[in-house]
Every structure is written in C-alpha cells, then in structure tokens.
Scaffold this active site. Structure first.
Site, PDB file in Angstrom:
ATOM      1  N   SER A 153       0.844  -1.196   0.000  1.00 35.39           N
ATOM      2  CA  SER A 153       0.000   0.000   0.000  1.00 35.39           C
ATOM      3  C   SER A 153       0.876   1.241   0.000  1.00 35.39           C
ATOM      4  O   SER A 153       2.020   1.200   0.480  1.00 35.39           O
ATOM      5  CB  SER A 153      -0.860  -0.016   1.268  1.00 35.39           C
ATOM      6  OG  SER A 153      -1.414   1.243   1.527  1.00 35.39           O
ATOM      7  N   TYR A 166      -1.306  -0.009  10.225  1.00 31.05           N
ATOM      8  CA  TYR A 166      -1.370  -0.725   8.934  1.00 31.05           C
ATOM      9  C   TYR A 166      -0.154  -0.354   8.071  1.00 31.05           C
ATOM     10  O   TYR A 166       0.502  -1.231   7.491  1.00 31.05           O
ATOM     11  CB  TYR A 166      -2.682  -0.319   8.275  1.00 31.05           C
ATOM     12  CG  TYR A 166      -2.880  -0.674   6.829  1.00 31.05           C
ATOM     13  CD1 TYR A 166      -3.403  -1.911   6.455  1.00 31.05           C
ATOM     14  CD2 TYR A 166      -2.610   0.259   5.816  1.00 31.05           C
ATOM     15  CE1 TYR A 166      -3.640  -2.219   5.113  1.00 31.05           C
ATOM     16  CE2 TYR A 166      -2.847  -0.043   4.475  1.00 31.05           C
ATOM     17  CZ  TYR A 166      -3.354  -1.275   4.132  1.00 31.05           C
ATOM     18  OH  TYR A 166      -3.590  -1.573   2.811  1.00 31.05           O
ATOM     19  N   LYS A 170       2.741  -2.791   6.656  1.00 32.50           N
ATOM     20  CA  LYS A 170       2.985  -2.949   5.214  1.00 32.50           C
ATOM     21  C   LYS A 170       4.438  -2.565   4.881  1.00 32.50           C
ATOM     22  O   LYS A 170       5.048  -3.159   3.979  1.00 32.50           O
ATOM     23  CB  LYS A 170       2.009  -2.086   4.409  1.00 32.50           C
ATOM     24  CG  LYS A 170       0.572  -2.601   4.406  1.00 32.50           C
ATOM     25  CD  LYS A 170       0.411  -3.855   3.545  1.00 32.50           C
ATOM     26  CE  LYS A 170      -1.059  -4.164   3.295  1.00 32.50           C
ATOM     27  NZ  LYS A 170      -1.254  -5.425   2.559  1.00 32.50           N
TER      28      LYS A 170
HETATM   29  N1  LIG Z   1      -8.714  -1.156  -0.949  1.00 31.97           N
HETATM   30  C1  LIG Z   1      -7.719  -0.296  -1.094  1.00 31.97           C
HETATM   31  O1  LIG Z   1      -7.905   0.898  -1.338  1.00 31.97           O
HETATM   32  C2  LIG Z   1      -6.298  -0.809  -0.981  1.00 31.97           C
HETATM   33  C3  LIG Z   1      -5.247   0.101  -1.224  1.00 31.97           C
HETATM   34  C4  LIG Z   1      -3.944  -0.350  -1.127  1.00 31.97           C
HETATM   35  C5  LIG Z   1      -3.697  -1.672  -0.812  1.00 31.97           C
HETATM   36  N2  LIG Z   1      -4.735  -2.527  -0.573  1.00 31.97           N
HETATM   37  C6  LIG Z   1      -4.423  -3.908  -0.246  1.00 31.97           C
HETATM   38  O2  LIG Z   1      -5.148  -4.774  -1.100  1.00 31.97           O
HETATM   39  C7  LIG Z   1      -5.327  -6.042  -0.436  1.00 31.97           C
HETATM   40  C8  LIG Z   1      -6.774  -6.476  -0.524  1.00 31.97           C
HETATM   41  O3  LIG Z   1      -7.564  -5.566   0.216  1.00 31.97           O
HETATM   42  P1  LIG Z   1      -9.090  -5.267  -0.146  1.00 31.97           P
HETATM   43  O4  LIG Z   1      -9.204  -3.808  -0.189  1.00 31.97           O
HETATM   44  O5  LIG Z   1      -9.505  -6.099  -1.289  1.00 31.97           O
HETATM   45  O6  LIG Z   1      -9.785  -5.771   1.216  1.00 31.97           O
HETATM   46  P2  LIG Z   1     -11.165  -6.527   1.510  1.00 31.97           P
HETATM   47  O7  LIG Z   1     -12.166  -6.260   0.441  1.00 31.97           O
HETATM   48  O8  LIG Z   1     -11.504  -6.178   2.907  1.00 31.97           O
HETATM   49  O9  LIG Z   1     -10.758  -8.072   1.404  1.00 31.97           O
HETATM   50  C9  LIG Z   1      -9.877  -8.621   2.329  1.00 31.97           C
HETATM   51  C10 LIG Z   1      -9.888 -10.129   2.177  1.00 31.97           C
HETATM   52  O10 LIG Z   1      -8.965 -10.688   3.118  1.00 31.97           O
HETATM   53  C11 LIG Z   1      -9.657 -11.606   3.977  1.00 31.97           C
HETATM   54  N3  LIG Z   1      -8.968 -11.569   5.263  1.00 31.97           N
HETATM   55  C12 LIG Z   1      -8.805 -10.525   6.097  1.00 31.97           C
HETATM   56  N4  LIG Z   1      -8.104 -10.894   7.177  1.00 31.97           N
HETATM   57  C13 LIG Z   1      -7.804 -12.202   7.016  1.00 31.97           C
HETATM   58  C14 LIG Z   1      -7.102 -13.147   7.796  1.00 31.97           C
HETATM   59  N5  LIG Z   1      -6.577 -12.803   8.975  1.00 31.97           N
HETATM   60  N6  LIG Z   1      -6.961 -14.414   7.335  1.00 31.97           N
HETATM   61  C15 LIG Z   1      -7.510 -14.772   6.141  1.00 31.97           C
HETATM   62  N7  LIG Z   1      -8.191 -13.906   5.358  1.00 31.97           N
HETATM   63  C16 LIG Z   1      -8.351 -12.642   5.804  1.00 31.97           C
HETATM   64  C17 LIG Z   1     -11.108 -11.109   3.964  1.00 31.97           C
HETATM   65  O11 LIG Z   1     -12.054 -12.105   4.326  1.00 31.97           O
HETATM   66  P3  LIG Z   1     -12.488 -12.320   5.881  1.00 31.97           P
HETATM   67  O12 LIG Z   1     -12.736 -10.973   6.468  1.00 31.97           O
HETATM   68  O13 LIG Z   1     -13.709 -13.192   5.799  1.00 31.97           O
HETATM   69  O14 LIG Z   1     -11.340 -13.019   6.523  1.00 31.97           O
HETATM   70  C18 LIG Z   1     -11.245 -10.750   2.497  1.00 31.97           C
HETATM   71  O15 LIG Z   1     -11.412 -11.915   1.709  1.00 31.97           O
HETATM   72  C19 LIG Z   1      -4.819  -5.852   0.989  1.00 31.97           C
HETATM   73  O16 LIG Z   1      -3.513  -6.366   1.120  1.00 31.97           O
HETATM   74  C20 LIG Z   1      -4.808  -4.338   1.153  1.00 31.97           C
HETATM   75  O17 LIG Z   1      -3.875  -3.922   2.110  1.00 31.97           O
HETATM   76  C21 LIG Z   1      -6.035  -2.135  -0.661  1.00 31.97           C
END
Ligand SMILES: NC(=O)c1ccc[n+]([C@@H]2O[C@H](COP(=O)([O-])OP(=O)(O)OC[C@H]3O[C@@H](n4cnc5c(N)ncnc54)[C@H](OP(=O)(O)O)[C@@H]3O)[C@@H](O)[C@H]2O)c1
Length: 250
Positions: A153, A166, A170
């Site tokens: 991130s 966070y 990261k």
């Molecule tokens: N969204 C953004 O703007 C953004 C920006 C920069 C980077 N990112 C990165 O992109 C990646 C995906 O994020 P997202 O935005 O797609 O998030 P999201 O929609 O909240 O999805 C997160 C996924 O991870 C699972 N998860 C969370 N904690 C877990 C654990 N301890 N063990 C197993 N599974 C777990 C969740 O399911 P459960 O809750 O059911 O476990 C869900 O499937 C992350 O690494 C995030 O840091 C996102």
C-alpha cells in the site's frame, strides 16, 4: 486410477491467494482462473468464501480453506493443498486488516489490535512464504520458477494520519520482500501497491465516507496478470505503472 480430470488439474499452474473471498483477492483469483490457474484460497468468513469458491469453481479447480492466516495449522493446510495440486507457482499474500474502523491513531492504538495488524499484514505473509517457498523454488518445464506477490500500500511509504499501524506493518512487509528477493534470487518476489480501491477494507478506513468514486478492484487485475505473465525482476511496483497489453490476457 488417475482420471483425465486429475491429469488436467495437476497440469495447470496453481496459485495460493490469501483473502480471496472478496475485494482485490477475489478479483485476482477470478482473473487467474480465467487464464487457466488452479486456486487455493482462504478467508476467515466461511459463507463469503463458499460463495466465492462456487463462483470460481465454474472456471477452474478451487480448494477453499476457511481460516485465519495467523493460524499455523491453517497456513500448513494452504501449503499442503497447493502441493496436492502439483505445487504452487504463485503465492499472493493479499489478506489484510487495518486494526480498527476507523483505524486508531498510534497514540491510542490498543496493543492487541496493533499486534493483530502486524501479524496479519507482515508476519503471516512471511510465515506462509516460508512454507510455500520449497514449491516455488522448483523449476517448471518452461525453465521458470515460482513467484511471491505481496500486496502492499502507499501507506507503507507515505505518512497518513490514522494509517500508522497498517502502514508500518505494510512497510515491514515491503522490507521483508526486498530482503527475500536477495536471499532467493531464483524466485520472483514482487511487492505491488494496487492503489486506492472501492472495497470493504477501504470503506472501513473511512466509515461513512462516500468511496463510490474509487475504482473497483477488477480495474487493476489486468496489470497484475500481465506482471505474473511477464515475470519482471523482483521489486516494488505500482499497479498503475505496470504495462498492460490489451487482449493478451483474458
Ligand atoms: N482497498 C484499497 O484501497 C487498498 C489500497 C492499497 C492496498 N490494498 C491492499 O489490497 C489487499 C486487498 O484488500 P481489499 O481492499 O480487497 O480488502 P477486503 O475487500 O476487505 O478483502 C480482504 C480479504 O482478506 C480476507 N482476510 C482478512 N483478514 C484475514 C485473515 N486474517 N486471514 C484470512 N483472510 C483474511 C477477507 O475475508 P475475511 O474478512 O472473511 O477473513 C477478504 O477476503 C490488501 O492487502 C490491502 O492492504 C487495498
């Protein structure tokens, strides 16, 4: 007796993707499935994971394991499931938490939540990498070895108020990725910042705010698929700066 389905299943490359029940993990899993990858996926929530697996299962073989990436036994199950499918060619450490909604300032961050944040975002990805590395080091028939894709991130490099726990976790993952790349020169180790996306995690960071102007996670998938296909050198990449060859991948 080995049937035709079994042979086809082990002939396809296998990707392990953590946190693939929704958001970026699910979108990337869908993209990989469309391009002929077997999947080993996880999430903590069984209902969402089952639904995601049913959807992905229409495209490829999917092993879906409900569990938490911080759990030692669960990580061992993920590695074993990949081994059963012929060995992982790709590990995507994607699962992530913020440590609170909204995430607390560093001065107020409850230590148990801070520990969880570091465990999920930095320690568990490293621990899972340790388990899957023996599979990733193996050379395929086309001469390539496997790859680790750590989803990072901009909060790892920029200082944003409220994103300290966070972001620091990261940053630890980014640094570990750089060192791992040096220690494992035959394996690709990429850190990719996908940019701001319209997902539950992002909404939890800014509860009540309208994030409908943010792109859906599907938007960055072509760039990630191209990276995986092109296998550029290990390093940190911004999804927005990765090349995409139109029509090359589905
Ligand atoms: N969204 C953004 O703007 C953004 C920006 C920069 C980077 N990112 C990165 O992109 C990646 C995906 O994020 P997202 O935005 O797609 O998030 P999201 O929609 O909240 O999805 C997160 C996924 O991870 C699972 N998860 C969370 N904690 C877990 C654990 N301890 N063990 C197993 N599974 C777990 C969740 O399911 P459960 O809750 O059911 O476990 C869900 O499937 C992350 O690494 C995030 O840091 C996102």
């Amino acid at each position: 007796m080995t049937n035709a389905y079994e042979i086809q299943k082990t002939a396809r490359p296998t990707a392990v993707i953590t946190g693939a029940s929704r958001g970026l993990g699910f979108a990337l899993a869908h993209g990989l499935a469309r391009n002929g990858w077997n999947l080993v996926i996880d999430a903590r929530g069984a209902a969402d994971l089952t639904e995601a697996a049913a959807d992905l299962g229409r495209l490829t073989h999917v092993t879906a394991l409900t569990g938490d990436v911080v759990d030692d036994d669960h990580r061992a199950e993920l590695a074993e499931a990949a081994s059963d499918l012929g060995g992982a060619r790709l590990l995507v450490n994607n699962a992530s938490i913020l440590g609170g909604s909204p995430p607390p300032s560093l001065a107020e961050f409850p230590l148990p939540a801070l520990l969880d944040t570091f465990e999920v975002n930095a320690l568990a990805p490293l621990a899972l990498t340790q388990l899957v590395l023996p599979q990733l080091r193996l050379t395929d028939s086309d001469g390539t070895t496997g790859a680790v894709l750590n989803i990072t991130s901009d909060a790892a490099v920029e200082a944003y108020e409220g994103w300290g726990g966070y972001g620091a976790a990261k940053a630890a993952l980014d640094h570990a990725s750089r060192v791992l790349a040096l220690e494992e020169p035959t394996v690709r180790v990429w850190s990719v910042d996908p940019g701001d996306l319209r997902t539950r995690l992002h909404q939890e960071a800014v509860p009540g705010e309208d994030i409908s102007d943010l792109p859906l996670p599907e938007v960055v998938v072509p760039a990630l698929l191209q990276l995986i296909a092109d296998r550029p050198p290990s390093g940190r990449y911004l999804a927005s700066e990765l090349p995409v060859i139109e029509g090359a991948l589905r």
